[in-house]
Design an enzyme around this catalytic site. Structure first.
Site, mmCIF file in Angstrom:
data_model
loop_
_atom_site.group_PDB
_atom_site.id
_atom_site.type_symbol
_atom_site.label_atom_id
_atom_site.label_comp_id
_atom_site.label_asym_id
_atom_site.label_seq_id
_atom_site.Cartn_x
_atom_site.Cartn_y
_atom_site.Cartn_z
ATOM 1 N N PRO A 133 43.813 37.270 38.328
ATOM 2 C CA PRO A 133 44.200 38.055 37.456
ATOM 3 C C PRO A 133 45.453 38.548 37.053
ATOM 4 C CG PRO A 133 44.357 37.843 40.441
ATOM 5 C CD PRO A 133 43.442 36.667 39.849
ATOM 6 N N GLU A 147 43.843 30.644 47.334
ATOM 7 C CA GLU A 147 45.008 30.958 45.997
ATOM 8 C C GLU A 147 44.088 30.418 44.619
ATOM 9 O OE1 GLU A 147 46.797 32.698 48.545
ATOM 10 O OE2 GLU A 147 47.769 32.246 46.661
ATOM 11 N N ARG A 178 24.758 48.386 32.471
ATOM 12 C CA ARG A 178 24.180 50.015 32.236
ATOM 13 C C ARG A 178 24.704 50.123 30.591
ATOM 14 N NH1 ARG A 178 28.808 52.958 30.804
ATOM 15 N NH2 ARG A 178 28.253 55.247 31.593
ATOM 16 N N ASP A 228 30.406 58.320 27.215
ATOM 17 C CA ASP A 228 31.513 58.325 28.005
ATOM 18 C C ASP A 228 33.049 58.146 27.025
ATOM 19 O OD1 ASP A 228 29.700 57.770 29.953
ATOM 20 O OD2 ASP A 228 28.900 56.069 30.444
HETATM 21 C C1 LIG Z 1 42.287 30.108 37.562
HETATM 22 O O1 LIG Z 1 41.947 31.149 38.526
HETATM 23 C C2 LIG Z 1 41.715 31.370 39.502
HETATM 24 O O2 LIG Z 1 41.985 30.795 40.048
HETATM 25 C C3 LIG Z 1 41.251 33.087 40.632
HETATM 26 O O3 LIG Z 1 41.603 32.774 41.333
HETATM 27 C C4 LIG Z 1 41.762 33.705 42.211
HETATM 28 C C5 LIG Z 1 42.296 33.449 43.766
HETATM 29 C C6 LIG Z 1 42.329 35.447 44.332
HETATM 30 C C7 LIG Z 1 41.175 35.464 43.771
HETATM 31 C C8 LIG Z 1 40.755 35.509 43.062
HETATM 32 C C9 LIG Z 1 40.276 37.277 42.267
HETATM 33 O O4 LIG Z 1 40.011 37.781 41.620
HETATM 34 C C10 LIG Z 1 40.774 38.941 40.989
HETATM 35 O O5 LIG Z 1 42.051 39.230 42.488
HETATM 36 C C11 LIG Z 1 40.747 39.935 40.287
HETATM 37 C C12 LIG Z 1 40.785 39.555 39.052
HETATM 38 N N1 LIG Z 1 40.580 40.318 38.686
HETATM 39 N N2 LIG Z 1 42.185 40.985 38.617
HETATM 40 C C13 LIG Z 1 42.342 40.799 40.080
HETATM 41 C C14 LIG Z 1 40.628 34.962 42.497
#
Ligand SMILES: COC(=O)COc1cccc(COC(=O)c2cn[nH]c2)c1
Length: 239
Positions: free
Chosen positions: A90, A117, A155, A170
Protein backbone atom coordinates in the site's frame (compact mmCIF):
# COMPACT_ATOMS: atom_id res chain seq x y z
CA UNK A 1 7.76 -12.04 -21.28
CA UNK A 2 8.42 -13.92 -18.05
CA UNK A 3 6.64 -13.31 -14.74
CA UNK A 4 7.85 -14.83 -11.47
CA UNK A 5 5.35 -14.57 -8.60
CA UNK A 6 6.67 -15.08 -5.05
CA UNK A 7 3.82 -15.74 -2.64
CA UNK A 8 2.63 -17.67 0.43
CA UNK A 9 -0.50 -18.65 -1.54
CA UNK A 10 0.48 -19.90 -5.02
CA UNK A 11 -2.88 -21.69 -5.31
CA UNK A 12 -4.61 -18.28 -5.44
CA UNK A 13 -3.33 -17.91 -9.00
CA UNK A 14 -4.64 -21.26 -10.34
CA UNK A 15 -8.04 -20.02 -11.49
CA UNK A 16 -6.58 -16.77 -12.76
CA UNK A 17 -3.83 -18.40 -14.84
CA UNK A 18 -6.25 -20.88 -16.37
CA UNK A 19 -8.73 -18.38 -17.79
CA UNK A 20 -9.19 -16.25 -20.88
CA UNK A 21 -6.63 -13.74 -22.07
CA UNK A 22 -3.83 -14.99 -19.83
CA UNK A 23 -4.38 -18.65 -20.71
CA UNK A 24 -4.28 -17.80 -24.45
CA UNK A 25 -1.12 -15.71 -23.99
CA UNK A 26 0.53 -18.61 -22.12
CA UNK A 27 -0.58 -21.16 -24.73
CA UNK A 28 0.78 -18.87 -27.48
CA UNK A 29 4.05 -18.66 -25.53
CA UNK A 30 3.82 -14.87 -25.44
CA UNK A 31 3.87 -15.03 -21.64
CA UNK A 32 5.57 -17.42 -19.22
CA UNK A 33 4.37 -17.38 -15.61
CA UNK A 34 6.12 -19.14 -12.70
CA UNK A 35 4.82 -19.32 -9.12
CA UNK A 36 7.14 -19.77 -6.15
CA UNK A 37 6.02 -20.66 -2.62
CA UNK A 38 7.86 -18.64 0.03
CA UNK A 39 7.30 -21.51 2.48
CA UNK A 40 9.65 -23.71 0.44
CA UNK A 41 12.44 -21.50 1.81
CA UNK A 42 11.43 -21.68 5.49
CA UNK A 43 14.38 -22.68 7.74
CA UNK A 44 12.24 -25.31 9.53
CA UNK A 45 11.14 -27.69 6.77
CA UNK A 46 8.61 -29.45 9.01
CA UNK A 47 6.31 -26.64 10.19
CA UNK A 48 7.68 -24.16 7.61
CA UNK A 49 6.99 -20.93 9.54
CA UNK A 50 8.10 -17.78 7.71
CA UNK A 51 6.60 -15.17 10.01
CA UNK A 52 7.33 -13.87 13.49
CA UNK A 53 6.32 -11.13 15.90
CA UNK A 54 7.61 -7.57 15.31
CA UNK A 55 10.49 -6.35 17.49
CA UNK A 56 9.30 -3.42 19.58
CA UNK A 57 5.79 -4.86 19.85
CA UNK A 58 2.71 -4.10 17.76
CA UNK A 59 -0.11 -6.16 16.27
CA UNK A 60 0.21 -9.01 13.80
CA UNK A 61 3.18 -10.82 12.32
CA UNK A 62 5.92 -9.96 9.85
CA UNK A 63 7.37 -12.17 7.12
CA UNK A 64 10.98 -12.85 8.03
CA UNK A 65 13.93 -11.61 5.98
CA UNK A 66 15.84 -14.94 5.71
CA UNK A 67 13.30 -17.09 3.80
CA UNK A 68 12.26 -14.11 1.69
CA UNK A 69 15.73 -13.06 0.55
CA UNK A 70 16.77 -16.69 -0.03
CA UNK A 71 13.60 -17.22 -2.10
CA UNK A 72 13.87 -14.12 -4.30
CA UNK A 73 17.59 -14.72 -4.88
CA UNK A 74 16.90 -18.36 -5.85
CA UNK A 75 14.08 -17.22 -8.17
CA UNK A 76 16.33 -14.60 -9.78
CA UNK A 77 18.98 -17.30 -10.41
CA UNK A 78 16.46 -19.56 -12.17
CA UNK A 79 16.83 -17.55 -15.36
CA UNK A 80 19.67 -15.42 -16.76
CA UNK A 81 17.04 -12.88 -17.92
CA UNK A 82 17.48 -9.53 -16.15
CA UNK A 83 14.37 -8.87 -14.07
CA UNK A 84 12.50 -5.85 -12.75
CA UNK A 85 11.97 -6.51 -9.02
CA UNK A 86 8.59 -5.42 -7.64
CA UNK A 87 7.17 -5.55 -4.13
CA UNK A 88 3.41 -4.92 -3.87
CA UNK A 89 2.55 -2.67 -0.94
CA UNK A 90 0.00 0.00 0.00
CA UNK A 91 2.97 2.31 0.62
CA UNK A 92 4.41 2.01 -2.88
CA UNK A 93 4.54 4.25 -5.94
CA UNK A 94 1.11 4.36 -7.57
CA UNK A 95 0.74 1.97 -10.55
CA UNK A 96 -0.80 3.52 -13.66
CA UNK A 97 -1.04 2.92 -17.41
CA UNK A 98 2.23 4.66 -18.10
CA UNK A 99 3.93 2.24 -15.66
CA UNK A 100 2.15 -0.69 -17.35
CA UNK A 101 3.52 0.46 -20.72
CA UNK A 102 7.00 0.69 -19.20
CA UNK A 103 6.79 -2.77 -17.58
CA UNK A 104 5.55 -4.25 -20.88
CA UNK A 105 8.95 -3.47 -22.40
CA UNK A 106 10.77 -5.56 -19.75
CA UNK A 107 11.82 -9.15 -20.42
CA UNK A 108 10.96 -10.28 -16.88
CA UNK A 109 9.08 -9.13 -13.79
CA UNK A 110 9.53 -10.67 -10.33
CA UNK A 111 6.49 -9.85 -8.16
CA UNK A 112 6.86 -10.26 -4.38
CA UNK A 113 3.50 -10.58 -2.59
CA UNK A 114 3.21 -9.60 1.08
CA UNK A 115 0.90 -10.95 3.75
CA UNK A 116 0.17 -10.26 7.44
CA UNK A 117 1.72 -6.88 8.37
CA UNK A 118 4.28 -7.13 5.60
CA UNK A 119 7.97 -7.94 5.28
CA UNK A 120 10.91 -7.28 7.58
CA UNK A 121 12.40 -3.95 6.37
CA UNK A 122 15.67 -5.71 5.51
CA UNK A 123 13.91 -7.43 2.56
CA UNK A 124 13.66 -4.01 0.92
CA UNK A 125 17.13 -2.94 2.14
CA UNK A 126 18.84 -6.08 0.73
CA UNK A 127 16.79 -7.01 -2.37
CA UNK A 128 16.03 -3.37 -3.29
CA UNK A 129 12.73 -3.87 -5.17
CA UNK A 130 10.56 -1.13 -6.60
CA UNK A 131 7.69 -0.75 -4.13
CA UNK A 132 4.42 -0.46 -6.12
CA UNK A 133 0.85 0.22 -4.96
CA UNK A 134 -2.31 -0.34 -6.99
CA UNK A 135 -4.26 2.14 -4.84
CA UNK A 136 -4.81 3.77 -1.47
CA UNK A 137 -6.38 0.80 0.30
CA UNK A 138 -5.12 -2.27 2.15
CA UNK A 139 -5.62 -5.81 0.87
CA UNK A 140 -4.93 -8.99 2.85
CA UNK A 141 -2.07 -9.77 0.54
CA UNK A 142 -0.20 -8.68 -2.56
CA UNK A 143 -1.59 -11.48 -4.76
CA UNK A 144 -4.61 -9.55 -6.08
CA UNK A 145 -2.39 -6.51 -6.69
CA UNK A 146 0.02 -8.77 -8.60
CA UNK A 147 -2.86 -10.00 -10.80
CA UNK A 148 -3.81 -6.39 -11.54
CA UNK A 149 -0.28 -5.61 -12.70
CA UNK A 150 0.04 -8.83 -14.72
CA UNK A 151 -3.25 -8.19 -16.51
CA UNK A 152 -2.55 -4.49 -17.23
CA UNK A 153 0.89 -5.42 -18.62
CA UNK A 154 0.16 -8.56 -20.67
CA UNK A 155 -2.64 -6.92 -22.63
CA UNK A 156 0.00 -4.50 -23.98
CA UNK A 157 2.24 -7.29 -25.29
CA UNK A 158 1.89 -7.44 -29.10
CA UNK A 159 -0.22 -10.43 -30.14
CA UNK A 160 -1.96 -10.93 -26.79
CA UNK A 161 -5.06 -8.90 -27.62
CA UNK A 162 -6.76 -9.94 -30.87
CA UNK A 163 -7.33 -6.38 -32.09
CA UNK A 164 -4.37 -4.15 -31.15
CA UNK A 165 -6.51 -1.10 -31.99
CA UNK A 166 -8.76 -1.82 -28.99
CA UNK A 167 -6.04 -0.95 -26.52
CA UNK A 168 -4.89 2.12 -28.44
CA UNK A 169 -8.34 3.67 -27.94
CA UNK A 170 -8.43 2.69 -24.26
CA UNK A 171 -8.59 5.40 -21.66
CA UNK A 172 -5.08 6.21 -20.39
CA UNK A 173 -3.19 4.20 -23.04
CA UNK A 174 -0.36 5.70 -25.10
CA UNK A 175 -0.36 8.81 -22.90
CA UNK A 176 -4.06 9.44 -23.62
CA UNK A 177 -5.31 11.40 -20.59
CA UNK A 178 -9.02 11.38 -21.42
CA UNK A 179 -11.69 8.82 -20.50
CA UNK A 180 -13.13 6.69 -23.28
CA UNK A 181 -16.29 7.92 -25.07
CA UNK A 182 -19.62 6.01 -24.65
CA UNK A 183 -19.91 2.94 -26.88
CA UNK A 184 -23.02 1.28 -28.38
CA UNK A 185 -23.88 -1.84 -30.37
CA UNK A 186 -27.10 -3.51 -31.62
CA UNK A 187 -30.03 -3.17 -31.08
CA UNK A 188 -30.37 0.49 -32.05
CA UNK A 189 -33.22 0.96 -29.55
CA UNK A 190 -33.81 -0.79 -26.20
CA UNK A 191 -36.56 0.23 -23.76
CA UNK A 192 -36.71 3.66 -25.36
CA UNK A 193 -32.94 4.18 -25.15
CA UNK A 194 -31.66 4.76 -28.68
CA UNK A 195 -28.15 4.86 -30.13
CA UNK A 196 -27.06 8.47 -30.92
CA UNK A 197 -27.90 9.16 -34.60
CA UNK A 198 -24.39 10.43 -35.36
CA UNK A 199 -23.02 6.91 -34.83
CA UNK A 200 -25.26 5.35 -37.44
CA UNK A 201 -25.04 8.19 -40.00
CA UNK A 202 -21.78 7.05 -41.61
CA UNK A 203 -20.13 10.49 -41.35
CA UNK A 204 -16.75 9.47 -39.89
CA UNK A 205 -15.67 13.07 -39.33
CA UNK A 206 -18.81 13.81 -37.34
CA UNK A 207 -18.38 10.53 -35.41
CA UNK A 208 -14.77 11.38 -34.47
CA UNK A 209 -15.84 14.90 -33.42
CA UNK A 210 -18.74 13.56 -31.32
CA UNK A 211 -16.49 10.97 -29.65
CA UNK A 212 -13.80 13.54 -28.83
CA UNK A 213 -16.42 15.82 -27.26
CA UNK A 214 -17.95 12.95 -25.29
CA UNK A 215 -14.50 11.98 -23.96
CA UNK A 216 -13.88 15.56 -22.86
CA UNK A 217 -17.30 15.90 -21.19
CA UNK A 218 -16.96 12.52 -19.43
CA UNK A 219 -13.45 13.36 -18.24
CA UNK A 220 -14.61 16.78 -17.00
CA UNK A 221 -17.48 15.15 -15.08
CA UNK A 222 -15.58 12.24 -13.55
CA UNK A 223 -11.86 13.01 -13.60
CA UNK A 224 -11.29 16.76 -13.95
CA UNK A 225 -7.83 16.16 -12.46
CA UNK A 226 -6.86 14.47 -15.74
CA UNK A 227 -7.96 17.54 -17.73
CA UNK A 228 -5.61 19.75 -15.70
CA UNK A 229 -2.75 17.28 -16.33
CA UNK A 230 -3.50 17.11 -20.06
CA UNK A 231 -3.72 20.94 -20.31
CA UNK A 232 -0.32 21.17 -18.57
CA UNK A 233 1.09 18.64 -21.01
CA UNK A 234 -0.15 20.83 -23.88
CA UNK A 235 1.19 24.08 -22.31
CA UNK A 236 4.55 22.55 -21.35
CA UNK A 237 5.08 19.62 -23.74
CA UNK A 238 8.65 19.14 -22.47
CA UNK A 239 7.62 19.18 -18.76
C1 LIG B 1 7.22 -3.19 2.48
O1 LIG B 1 5.93 -3.61 2.01
C2 LIG B 1 5.35 -4.69 2.60
O2 LIG B 1 5.86 -5.24 3.54
C3 LIG B 1 4.05 -5.16 1.96
O3 LIG B 1 3.25 -5.76 2.95
C4 LIG B 1 1.91 -5.95 2.74
C5 LIG B 1 1.11 -6.14 3.84
C6 LIG B 1 -0.26 -6.34 3.68
C7 LIG B 1 -0.82 -6.36 2.41
C8 LIG B 1 -0.01 -6.18 1.33
C9 LIG B 1 -0.63 -6.26 -0.03
O4 LIG B 1 -0.55 -5.10 -0.78
C10 LIG B 1 -1.64 -4.23 -0.67
O5 LIG B 1 -2.45 -4.33 0.22
C11 LIG B 1 -1.71 -3.19 -1.71
C12 LIG B 1 -0.89 -3.07 -2.79
N1 LIG B 1 -1.30 -1.97 -3.48
N2 LIG B 1 -2.34 -1.40 -2.84
C13 LIG B 1 -2.60 -2.14 -1.75
C14 LIG B 1 1.37 -5.97 1.46
Amino acid sequence: MRFDIVTLFPALFEGYLGEGLLNKAIKNELVDIHRHDLRDFAPDSVHRPVDDKPFGGGPGMLIQVEPTVKCVEAVQAMSPMPARKILLTPGGKRFDQRMAEEFATDQRLILLCGRYEGFDQRVTDIWQPEEISIGDFVLNGGEVAAMVIIEAVIRLIPGVLGDQQSNIDDSFSQGNRLLEFPQYTRPREFRGHTVPDVLTGGDHGAIAKWRAEQSRLRTQARRSDLLVESENDIKNPNA
